[in-house]
Design a protein around this motif. Structure first.
Motif, PDB file in Angstrom:
ATOM      1  N   VAL A 150      11.913  38.614  46.835  1.00  0.00           N
ATOM      2  CA  VAL A 150      12.727  37.928  47.735  1.00  0.00           C
ATOM      3  C   VAL A 150      14.407  37.563  47.302  1.00  0.00           C
ATOM      4  N   THR A 151      14.189  37.364  45.902  1.00  0.00           N
ATOM      5  CA  THR A 151      15.627  37.051  45.200  1.00  0.00           C
ATOM      6  C   THR A 151      16.509  38.301  45.302  1.00  0.00           C
ATOM      7  N   LYS A 152      15.798  39.462  45.054  1.00  0.00           N
ATOM      8  CA  LYS A 152      16.748  40.931  45.055  1.00  0.00           C
ATOM      9  C   LYS A 152      17.148  41.313  46.542  1.00  0.00           C
ATOM     10  N   THR A 153      16.185  40.875  47.630  1.00  0.00           N
ATOM     11  CA  THR A 153      16.551  41.214  48.781  1.00  0.00           C
ATOM     12  C   THR A 153      17.287  40.249  49.554  1.00  0.00           C
ATOM     13  N   SER A 154      17.625  39.052  49.009  1.00  0.00           N
ATOM     14  CA  SER A 154      18.574  38.079  49.482  1.00  0.00           C
ATOM     15  C   SER A 154      19.865  38.343  48.932  1.00  0.00           C
ATOM     16  N   LYS A 155      20.138  38.865  47.687  1.00  0.00           N
ATOM     17  CA  LYS A 155      21.404  39.423  47.106  1.00  0.00           C
ATOM     18  C   LYS A 155      22.197  38.254  46.562  1.00  0.00           C
ATOM     19  N   GLY A 156      21.399  37.096  46.235  1.00  0.00           N
ATOM     20  CA  GLY A 156      22.307  36.199  45.935  1.00  0.00           C
ATOM     21  C   GLY A 156      22.668  35.151  46.972  1.00  0.00           C
ATOM     22  N   ASN A 157      22.401  35.481  48.085  1.00  0.00           N
ATOM     23  CA  ASN A 157      22.661  34.652  49.346  1.00  0.00           C
ATOM     24  C   ASN A 157      21.709  33.537  49.512  1.00  0.00           C
ATOM     25  N   GLU A 158      21.931  32.266  49.228  1.00  0.00           N
ATOM     26  CA  GLU A 158      21.083  31.124  49.212  1.00  0.00           C
ATOM     27  C   GLU A 158      20.426  31.061  50.720  1.00  0.00           C
ATOM     28  N   SER A 159      21.318  31.235  51.629  1.00  0.00           N
ATOM     29  CA  SER A 159      20.897  30.957  53.050  1.00  0.00           C
ATOM     30  C   SER A 159      19.663  32.169  53.457  1.00  0.00           C
ATOM     31  N   SER A 160      19.970  33.476  52.943  1.00  0.00           N
ATOM     32  CA  SER A 160      19.019  34.352  53.205  1.00  0.00           C
ATOM     33  C   SER A 160      17.806  34.023  52.584  1.00  0.00           C
ATOM     34  N   ARG A 204      16.363  31.198  51.622  1.00  0.00           N
ATOM     35  CA  ARG A 204      15.795  30.354  52.330  1.00  0.00           C
ATOM     36  C   ARG A 204      14.959  30.642  53.575  1.00  0.00           C
ATOM     37  N   LYS A 205      15.731  31.445  54.458  1.00  0.00           N
ATOM     38  CA  LYS A 205      15.313  32.139  55.498  1.00  0.00           C
ATOM     39  C   LYS A 205      14.037  32.972  55.299  1.00  0.00           C
ATOM     40  N   GLN A 206      14.053  33.681  54.473  1.00  0.00           N
ATOM     41  CA  GLN A 206      12.871  34.519  53.831  1.00  0.00           C
ATOM     42  C   GLN A 206      11.765  33.659  53.461  1.00  0.00           C
ATOM     43  N   MET A 207      11.885  32.560  52.821  1.00  0.00           N
ATOM     44  CA  MET A 207      10.895  31.674  52.430  1.00  0.00           C
ATOM     45  C   MET A 207      10.275  30.996  53.627  1.00  0.00           C
ATOM     46  N   ILE A 208      11.126  30.442  54.575  1.00  0.00           N
ATOM     47  CA  ILE A 208      10.418  29.814  55.758  1.00  0.00           C
ATOM     48  C   ILE A 208       9.889  30.825  56.506  1.00  0.00           C
ATOM     49  N   GLU A 209      10.181  32.117  56.630  1.00  0.00           N
ATOM     50  CA  GLU A 209       9.841  33.191  57.407  1.00  0.00           C
ATOM     51  C   GLU A 209       8.132  33.441  56.686  1.00  0.00           C
ATOM     52  N   THR A 210       8.029  33.395  55.410  1.00  0.00           N
ATOM     53  CA  THR A 210       6.907  33.570  54.615  1.00  0.00           C
ATOM     54  C   THR A 210       5.827  32.543  55.347  1.00  0.00           C
ATOM     55  N   ALA A 211       6.390  31.361  55.270  1.00  0.00           N
ATOM     56  CA  ALA A 211       5.621  30.202  55.660  1.00  0.00           C
ATOM     57  C   ALA A 211       5.121  30.108  57.021  1.00  0.00           C
ATOM     58  N   LEU A 212       5.948  30.580  57.859  1.00  0.00           N
ATOM     59  CA  LEU A 212       5.735  30.682  59.061  1.00  0.00           C
ATOM     60  C   LEU A 212       4.603  31.950  59.460  1.00  0.00           C
ATOM     61  N   VAL A 213       4.635  33.041  58.735  1.00  0.00           N
ATOM     62  CA  VAL A 213       3.903  34.333  58.656  1.00  0.00           C
ATOM     63  C   VAL A 213       2.387  33.578  58.425  1.00  0.00           C
ATOM     64  N   TYR A 214       2.560  32.804  57.231  1.00  0.00           N
ATOM     65  CA  TYR A 214       1.222  32.487  56.578  1.00  0.00           C
ATOM     66  C   TYR A 214       0.495  31.616  57.919  1.00  0.00           C
ATOM     67  N   GLU A 215       1.175  30.672  58.504  1.00  0.00           N
ATOM     68  CA  GLU A 215       0.565  29.866  59.559  1.00  0.00           C
ATOM     69  C   GLU A 215       0.013  30.782  60.731  1.00  0.00           C
ATOM     70  N   ARG A 216       0.923  31.745  61.048  1.00  0.00           N
ATOM     71  CA  ARG A 216       0.322  32.735  62.198  1.00  0.00           C
ATOM     72  C   ARG A 216      -0.720  33.495  61.782  1.00  0.00           C
ATOM     73  N   ASN A 217      -0.597  33.955  60.598  1.00  0.00           N
ATOM     74  CA  ASN A 217      -1.966  34.857  59.965  1.00  0.00           C
ATOM     75  C   ASN A 217      -3.357  33.765  59.843  1.00  0.00           C
ATOM     76  N   LYS A 218      -2.854  32.540  59.682  1.00  0.00           N
ATOM     77  CA  LYS A 218      -3.993  31.447  59.635  1.00  0.00           C
ATOM     78  C   LYS A 218      -4.668  31.478  61.089  1.00  0.00           C
ATOM     79  N   ALA A 219      -3.774  31.189  62.100  1.00  0.00           N
ATOM     80  CA  ALA A 219      -4.272  30.999  63.451  1.00  0.00           C
ATOM     81  C   ALA A 219      -4.880  32.436  63.711  1.00  0.00           C
ATOM     82  N   ALA A 220      -4.408  33.637  63.595  1.00  0.00           N
ATOM     83  CA  ALA A 220      -4.947  34.927  63.866  1.00  0.00           C
ATOM     84  C   ALA A 220      -6.434  35.076  63.196  1.00  0.00           C
TER      85      ALA A 220
END
Length: 169
Positions: free
Chosen positions: A91-101, A103-119
């Protein structure tokens, strides 16, 4: 794309946990480093998700489930930590030092976890109450099985990923 693959993997892992041996064996690595890595990452998540689902659906198994999950996590803590560190590095490498990117990836990971849990809840529910309960009552047995010995079970997956990762530095 990785997120969609993670969803598929978690679903397959959950299904393979409590399914007959005739199911496809996901033990074999694909040779695609990130897919192989996220197969393992998703499997780790699935162990936690199943514990959470069982605790919510069948509270009578909560003590047993919590103990089994904690014991499993303790037995494999070095491996889990290594996987978590790799994920952080990806995640650090793909965000290329962009803190917003980042954070967005970490939020997406949390959302995916919740979707997976529901599924996964839906998948277990579709199997019926009896099968869902049986899966939860055998959760401890699963966490002590060969399928939950991820350092060995997913050895090939991690090797593929680590060979790739070493070349990325």
């Amino acid at each position: 794309m990785l997120i969609k693959s993670l969803f598929l993997v978690v679903s397959l892992v959950a299904l393979s946990i409590f399914s007959p041996p005739t199911m496809a064996d996901i033990r074999s690595a694909t040779g695609k480093p990130l897919l192989d890595f996220y197969t393992v990452y998703g499997a780790i998540d699935s162990v936690r998700i199943i514990s959470e689902l069982c605790n919510a659906k069948f509270p009578e198994y909560k003590t047993q489930s919590d103990r089994a999950y904690s014991s499993w996590r303790s037995r494999h803590k070095e491996f889990i930590y290594r996987i978590e560190q790799y994920n952080h590095a990806i995640v650090t490498k793909t965000s290329k030092g962009n803190e917003s990117s980042y954070r967005k990836q970490m939020i997406e990971t949390a959302l995916v976890y919740e979707r997976n849990k529901a599924a996964m809840h839906q998948m277990f529910s579709d199997l019926g109450e009896t099968a869902y309960r049986a899966s939860c009552s055998s959760y401890q047995e699963f966490t002590e099985s060969e399928k939950a010995d991820f350092p060995n079970y997913y050895k090939e997956h991690i090797q593929v990923f680590e060979d790739y990762w070493r070349k990325q530095k």
